[in-house]
Design an enzyme around this catalytic site. Structure first.
Site, PDB file in Angstrom:
ATOM      1  NE  ARG A 133      -4.850  11.951   7.094  1.00 17.98           N
ATOM      2  CZ  ARG A 133      -4.027  12.894   6.658  1.00 17.98           C
ATOM      3  NH1 ARG A 133      -2.726  12.685   6.713  1.00 17.98           N
ATOM      4  NH2 ARG A 133      -4.483  14.039   6.213  1.00 17.98           N
ATOM      5  CB  CYS A 171     -16.827   5.009   0.880  1.00 17.89           C
ATOM      6  SG  CYS A 171     -18.368   4.927  -0.067  1.00 17.89           S
ATOM      7  CG  ASP A 212      -1.907   1.180   1.190  1.00 13.39           C
ATOM      8  OD1 ASP A 212      -2.357   1.577   0.103  1.00 13.39           O
ATOM      9  OD2 ASP A 212      -2.208   1.709   2.270  1.00 13.39           O
TER      10      ASP A 212
END
Length: 377
Positions: free
Chosen positions: A295, A240, A134
């Site tokens: 985050r 999402c 990633d």
């Protein structure tokens, strides 16, 4: 060394250590990807989380000396929780996207790749390897597509025949000339259900996404969410899944192969109001193992307030008033003001009127005015 035989040994070992699918490709530059990345940059569609050097993203030889092949791996993750928690009045819940359920997938895939590296180096001590997941320079999806893991869907996810797009991806550049596998032919055809399902129209057209409009990206930002996207976020506190759940290739796909990926619904579908009062320590203890916590606390708290506004949860008004009055962060105060206006009621109005007289931050003032306008219409 018989490379073909070693490849078969490596495939067999990958199954032993919990890799659900493995593929091989050359270390040639990703020329088609380069053109797409340049175009994406020109259009301003990047998220800003990517490796900024496009050459590093498409040229494996800049990452490992004399690379000969790339190994791609995929691990399937669950799409359904075994225990279903229902959001109800007074106990409204948010949701983390499926890719953030269970232990942070970066750790899981790095563990598998580390074991794969050790196996290779035991058999070929002078081999050179470089693994990434990633956050590495290469595009996981481009590598997986070329290595035959799956095809690149119109929703920009790699779709595997076996597991749909519910897979985590990782790769390893090697100095061993493994025979490349054959890419899988695109099977999306004329289907456009993912494009139609995207809440914000971030899927510009098949295979291209405007990250700046993607809810998954927006929930990871740290500033105020643009007005036009707030209501579309719904009760998502991170990520999402709309373009995945709409995909016919994902219908009926739900795999529970890895204990580390199993869910705790109280964590992945958490009550919203307690999030607003969490200390950094409490946040880390509850959510720190999730990839969705990367985050930090503030974006999740901001998203939780938007979710409470989505539900018009009047029981949350005292907590939102407390944020408006006591928080230092303009983003938190501003989002609370907007949420109070969205929920409405006398207490919300009183709090906003009081804040209007004392607030000095321009952004927060603007959000207070928005909240009052909603209450007055």
């Amino acid at each position: 060394m018989n490379v073909n035989q070693f490849k078969e040994e490596l495939i067999a070992y990958s199954k032993e250590i919990g890799i659900d699918k493995i593929g091989f490709t050359t270390a040639a530059p990703f020329t088609e990807l380069k053109n797409r990345l340049i175009r994406q940059q020109e259009l301003g569609f990047q998220s800003g989380f990517e490796e900024p050097d496009i050459e590093k993203r498409v040229n494996p030889s800049l990452l490992l000396e004399e690379p000969r092949s790339i190994i791609a791996i995929a691990l399937a993750y669950p799409s359904k929780m075994k225990i279903r928690l229902v959001s109800k009045k007074g106990e409204r819940r948010g949701i983390f996207s499926r890719a953030s359920w269970g232990m942070d997938y970066h750790h899981i895939l790095r563990d598998r790749l580390k074991k794969l590296e050790a196996f290779i180096l035991e058999k070929v001590p002078d081999a050179r390897v470089k693994s990434m997941v990633d956050t590495g320079e290469l595009s996981d999806r481009a590598v997986a597509e070329r290595a035959g893991i799956g095809w690149s869907g119109k929703n920009c996810a790699v779709i595997t025949p076996e597991f749909g797009s519910y897979v985590y991806l990782g790769e390893m550049i090697t100095s061993i000339p493994f025979e490349p596998d054959t890419p899988i032919e695109d099977q999306c055809g004329t289907c456009s259900k993912c494009l139609e399902a995207c809440p914000t129209g971030a899927l510009v057209h098949g295979g291209q996404i405007n990250a700046q409009q993607c809810i998954s990206f927006l929930t990871q930002t740290k500033g105020l969410i643009p007005d036009e996207f707030r209501e579309k976020i719904g009760n998502r506190v991170y990520g999402c899944d709309s373009c995945q759940t709409a995909c016919p290739a994902n219908k009926g796909k739900d795999f529970h192969f890895h204990e580390e990926m199993e869910t705790n619904p109280e964590i992945e579908k958490p009550l919203l109001t307690p999030i607003l009062k969490m200390s950094n320590r409490e946040f880390k203890n509850k959510f720190g193992h999730l990839s969705g916590s990367w985050r930090g606390k503030k974006p999740i708290q901001r998203n939780a307030m938007i979710a409470l506004a989505h539900f018009k949860d009047e029981t949350a008004v005292p907590d939102l008033v407390e944020v408006l009055q006591n928080e230092q962060s303009p983003v938190m105060k501003g989002t609370a003001a907007w949420a109070l206006g969205k929920i409405g009621g006398e207490s919300a109005y009183t709090a906003l009127e009081k804040a209007r007289k004392t607030e000095t931050d321009i952004e927060v003032q603007q959000e207070i005015e928005k909240g009052l306008r909603m209450l007055n219409t």
